[in-house]
Structure formats: C-alpha cells, structure tokens
Scaffold this motif. Structure first.
Motif, PDB file in Angstrom:
ATOM      1  N   HIS A   1       0.823  -1.213   0.000  1.00 50.93           N
ATOM      2  CA  HIS A   1       0.000   0.000   0.000  1.00 50.93           C
ATOM      3  C   HIS A   1       0.858   1.264   0.000  1.00 50.93           C
ATOM      4  N   LYS A   2       2.144   1.098   0.302  1.00 49.12           N
ATOM      5  CA  LYS A   2       3.035   2.249   0.410  1.00 49.12           C
ATOM      6  C   LYS A   2       3.869   2.468  -0.847  1.00 49.12           C
ATOM      7  N   ILE A   3       4.253   1.384  -1.504  1.00 52.93           N
ATOM      8  CA  ILE A   3       5.143   1.492  -2.655  1.00 52.93           C
ATOM      9  C   ILE A   3       4.661   0.584  -3.789  1.00 52.93           C
ATOM     10  N   GLN A   4       5.074   0.907  -4.998  1.00 54.63           N
ATOM     11  CA  GLN A   4       4.742   0.087  -6.155  1.00 54.63           C
ATOM     12  C   GLN A   4       5.869  -0.871  -6.516  1.00 54.63           C
ATOM     13  N   ALA A   5       7.070  -0.571  -6.038  1.00 53.64           N
ATOM     14  CA  ALA A   5       8.226  -1.414  -6.336  1.00 53.64           C
ATOM     15  C   ALA A   5       9.177  -1.401  -5.152  1.00 53.64           C
ATOM     16  N   LEU A   6       9.817  -2.548  -4.921  1.00 54.35           N
ATOM     17  CA  LEU A   6      10.847  -2.665  -3.899  1.00 54.35           C
ATOM     18  C   LEU A   6      12.166  -2.902  -4.624  1.00 54.35           C
ATOM     19  N   ASP A   7      13.133  -2.051  -4.361  1.00 58.82           N
ATOM     20  CA  ASP A   7      14.410  -2.145  -5.072  1.00 58.82           C
ATOM     21  C   ASP A   7      15.395  -3.107  -4.422  1.00 58.82           C
ATOM     22  N   VAL A   8      15.361  -3.189  -3.101  1.00 62.77           N
ATOM     23  CA  VAL A   8      16.339  -4.029  -2.399  1.00 62.77           C
ATOM     24  C   VAL A   8      15.661  -4.772  -1.246  1.00 62.77           C
ATOM     25  N   LEU A   9      15.923  -6.069  -1.168  1.00 66.50           N
ATOM     26  CA  LEU A   9      15.507  -6.878  -0.031  1.00 66.50           C
ATOM     27  C   LEU A   9      16.763  -7.407   0.643  1.00 66.50           C
ATOM     28  N   ILE A  10      16.926  -7.088   1.912  1.00 67.67           N
ATOM     29  CA  ILE A  10      18.071  -7.587   2.677  1.00 67.67           C
ATOM     30  C   ILE A  10      17.556  -8.530   3.757  1.00 67.67           C
ATOM     31  N   ASN A  11      17.789  -9.817   3.544  1.00 67.63           N
ATOM     32  CA  ASN A  11      17.388 -10.834   4.519  1.00 67.63           C
ATOM     33  C   ASN A  11      18.472 -10.923   5.593  1.00 67.63           C
ATOM     34  N   ASN A  12      18.297 -10.102   6.623  1.00 69.31           N
ATOM     35  CA  ASN A  12      19.306  -9.967   7.670  1.00 69.31           C
ATOM     36  C   ASN A  12      18.943 -10.706   8.954  1.00 69.31           C
ATOM     37  N   ALA A  13      17.661 -10.867   9.234  1.00 71.89           N
ATOM     38  CA  ALA A  13      17.244 -11.489  10.497  1.00 71.89           C
ATOM     39  C   ALA A  13      17.828 -12.891  10.627  1.00 71.89           C
ATOM     40  N   GLY A  14      18.357 -13.189  11.805  1.00 67.88           N
ATOM     41  CA  GLY A  14      18.927 -14.512  12.030  1.00 67.88           C
ATOM     42  C   GLY A  14      19.145 -14.768  13.509  1.00 67.88           C
ATOM     43  N   ILE A  15      19.287 -16.037  13.865  1.00 68.94           N
ATOM     44  CA  ILE A  15      19.563 -16.418  15.250  1.00 68.94           C
ATOM     45  C   ILE A  15      20.717 -17.410  15.269  1.00 68.94           C
ATOM     46  N   ALA A  16      21.386 -17.476  16.413  1.00 63.19           N
ATOM     47  CA  ALA A  16      22.513 -18.407  16.556  1.00 63.19           C
ATOM     48  C   ALA A  16      22.081 -19.739  17.131  1.00 63.19           C
ATOM     49  N   GLY A  17      21.014 -19.726  17.934  1.00 63.29           N
ATOM     50  CA  GLY A  17      20.625 -20.933  18.643  1.00 63.29           C
ATOM     51  C   GLY A  17      21.397 -21.064  19.944  1.00 63.29           C
ATOM     52  N   SER A  18      21.109 -22.105  20.683  1.00 56.83           N
ATOM     53  CA  SER A  18      21.774 -22.330  21.963  1.00 56.83           C
ATOM     54  C   SER A  18      23.122 -23.004  21.751  1.00 56.83           C
ATOM     55  N   PHE A  19      24.098 -22.619  22.549  1.00 56.97           N
ATOM     56  CA  PHE A  19      25.439 -23.198  22.443  1.00 56.97           C
ATOM     57  C   PHE A  19      25.742 -24.048  23.672  1.00 56.97           C
ATOM     58  N   PRO A  20      26.595 -25.072  23.509  1.00 57.98           N
ATOM     59  CA  PRO A  20      27.271 -25.519  22.291  1.00 57.98           C
ATOM     60  C   PRO A  20      26.310 -26.308  21.399  1.00 57.98           C
ATOM     61  N   GLN A  21      26.769 -26.642  20.206  1.00 59.96           N
ATOM     62  CA  GLN A  21      25.921 -27.347  19.249  1.00 59.96           C
ATOM     63  C   GLN A  21      26.650 -28.570  18.676  1.00 59.96           C
ATOM     64  N   PRO A  22      27.001 -29.536  19.514  1.00 62.84           N
ATOM     65  CA  PRO A  22      27.670 -30.731  18.990  1.00 62.84           C
ATOM     66  C   PRO A  22      26.738 -31.489  18.052  1.00 62.84           C
ATOM     67  N   PRO A  23      27.228 -31.929  16.911  1.00 62.18           N
ATOM     68  CA  PRO A  23      26.352 -32.524  15.896  1.00 62.18           C
ATOM     69  C   PRO A  23      25.651 -33.801  16.328  1.00 62.18           C
ATOM     70  N   LEU A  24      26.218 -34.535  17.290  1.00 63.34           N
ATOM     71  CA  LEU A  24      25.592 -35.788  17.703  1.00 63.34           C
ATOM     72  C   LEU A  24      24.674 -35.641  18.907  1.00 63.34           C
ATOM     73  N   GLU A  25      24.843 -34.568  19.663  1.00 64.62           N
ATOM     74  CA  GLU A  25      24.038 -34.392  20.876  1.00 64.62           C
ATOM     75  C   GLU A  25      22.947 -33.338  20.757  1.00 64.62           C
ATOM     76  N   THR A  26      23.057 -32.425  19.797  1.00 64.90           N
ATOM     77  CA  THR A  26      22.067 -31.356  19.671  1.00 64.90           C
ATOM     78  C   THR A  26      20.754 -31.931  19.163  1.00 64.90           C
ATOM     79  N   PRO A  27      19.652 -31.700  19.872  1.00 69.57           N
ATOM     80  CA  PRO A  27      18.364 -32.277  19.451  1.00 69.57           C
ATOM     81  C   PRO A  27      17.849 -31.684  18.142  1.00 69.57           C
ATOM     82  N   VAL A  28      17.065 -32.448  17.447  1.00 71.33           N
ATOM     83  CA  VAL A  28      16.501 -32.013  16.170  1.00 71.33           C
ATOM     84  C   VAL A  28      15.653 -30.753  16.356  1.00 71.33           C
ATOM     85  N   THR A  29      15.018 -30.617  17.510  1.00 72.12           N
ATOM     86  CA  THR A  29      14.191 -29.426  17.751  1.00 72.12           C
ATOM     87  C   THR A  29      15.012 -28.148  17.662  1.00 72.12           C
TER      88      THR A  29
END
Length: 245
Positions: free
Chosen positions: A75-103
């Motif tokens: 409703h504000k603009i007719q075109a978007l020139d740039v999308l920056i997908n910046n949002a992100g999370i690290a998750g809980s640490f540590p993250q050992p590949p064999l012990e970290t739950p799938v959740t």
C-alpha cells in the motif's frame, strides 16, 4: 528514491545497514518483530537527520506476519528495489552434531533458512517491479563448505553444527535463486559481514558493526555490471571480496 526492506533491522548490523543506506539516499523500511522497538530505531535515525525511514512489523518465523507486512508495504510502494534478509539467530550453544536435538535444528532453520525463503517469496512481486532489484542474504563464513575443507577450518574455535548447517543451506538457496533469475536484472548475493562484535556473539567478535554493515551495503548498491550468485566475504577473500562457496 530507491526503496529497501531490511529484516531484523532494529539493532546491530541491520540497524547500521539502514543508517548507511539512508545516508546514500535510499528510503528504508526497518523490518522488526517488535514494532515498538522498530519505531524507536526509526526515531533514533530521524534524530540524526535521516528522515526517510519507517518501521514495518515482520516476524520471519510467522507466515501470517510476513503476509501482513507484504500487504502493508504494497500500500506504500509500487516497487521494492532491495531486499536484505538480515534477520537470524545463533541458537543455543554448544551445538555438537551428535548431541544437539533435532528441535534445535528446526528452530534455527525456521529463522535462518525458511524465514528467508518465505520473505523472498512474499516480496518477489514487488522486487520484479524494480528496474534493478537486489536481494542480499546475510550469511556467515561458517556456512562455507569450501572453507571448512581447507586450512581455514582451524580458524574457527567453535563449530556450531546447527548454525553452520542453516547458513550452508542459505548459501545453497542463494546460488539457486541467482541461477533462476540469471537472465533478468536481478542481482542475488550472499554477504558474510565477518566475525563482528554484536549481541549475537556476546560482543566477542573483532569486527565493528559499521564495517560489517558496509559489506552488506556494498552488495545492496551494486550496479548492473556487478556480479550475481556470489559469496561476498572480505575476511576470507581480502583481495577480491568474493570468496569460494
């Protein structure tokens, strides 16, 4: 005036990216989960004389929130020139590949990967209306498979399995998206802002937020002669700025 939407923009690298793009004459929409925090961020920018900024509520984990943000922006603009997908999370640490739950994997992927896909899908129509659309996915050197298979692997003192996997998936999506849009005026790139001192890592990184944001901005303002489908990482490719995936 060119327009840009930045997710996760109320603080840190996202906020500084907004500041720098405003200084370059862009109209910036700061995407934030909490609208009040977004409006406070906009107030700080306007106090510095950067008036062309607005806050948009968007939770990248929530499809309905993304749809609502798309409707509001439409409703504000007719075109978007740039999308920056910046949002992100690290998750809980540590993250050992064999012990970290799938959740834990699912939670981090929801933001770092599926959120990016959902936001890109939602705003692609507005981006197509721009003569020179840009999509920037903020990634990490930790997501590079190439770097983890050579001597640079020893550079990383921690190997967070969940975060690494989510950013590797994001990198793969960036390559695929750039290839799909190869015959258009789109430029689609991934940017590694570097190991930057932010809340994300308890301010342990050696890099500064302004320098990190400048790396993102460089990809956002690419001209038509600029590359697409690339992995920008000044840390890992100091001479060219473009790193192997």
């Amino acid at each position: 005036m060119k327009t840009v939407l930045i997710t996760g923009a109320n603080k840190s690298i996202g906020f500084e990216t907004a500041r720098q793009l405003l200084q370059q004459g862009y109209y910036v929409y700061l995407g934030c989960r909490n609208l009040a925090k977004g409006e406070e961020a906009v107030s700080r920018l306007k106090a510095d004389g950067l008036d062309h900024a607005e806050a948009i509520a968007i939770d990248v984990d929530n499809v309905e929130s993304i749809k609502a943000a798309r409707e509001i922006l439409g409703h504000k603009i007719q075109a978007l020139d740039v999308l920056i997908n910046n949002a992100g999370i690290a998750g809980s640490f540590p993250q050992p590949p064999l012990e970290t739950p799938v959740t834990e994997f699912k939670q981090v992927f929801e933001t770092n990967f599926f959120g990016v896909v959902s936001v890109t899908h939602a705003f692609i129509d507005l981006l197509r209306m721009s003569p020179e659309p840009r999509i920037i996915n903020v990634t990490s050197g930790l997501g590079s498979l190439t770097l983890h298979n050579d001597t640079n692997w020893k550079y990383y003192k921690i190997k967070p399995a969940v975060y690494i996997a989510s950013k590797a998936a994001l990198n793969a999506y960036t390559i695929s998206l750039a290839y799909e849009l190869r015959d258009t005026s789109f430029k689609v790139n991934a940017v590694d802002p570097g190991f930057t001192a932010t809340d994300f890592n308890h301010h342990t990184g050696p890099g500064t937020v302004p320098d990190a944001a400048a790396r993102v901005v460089k990809a956002a303002v690419l001209g038509q002669d600029g590359p697409t489908g690339q992995f920008y990482s000044d840390d890992n490719a100091p001479e060219t700025g473009i790193s192997p995936w």
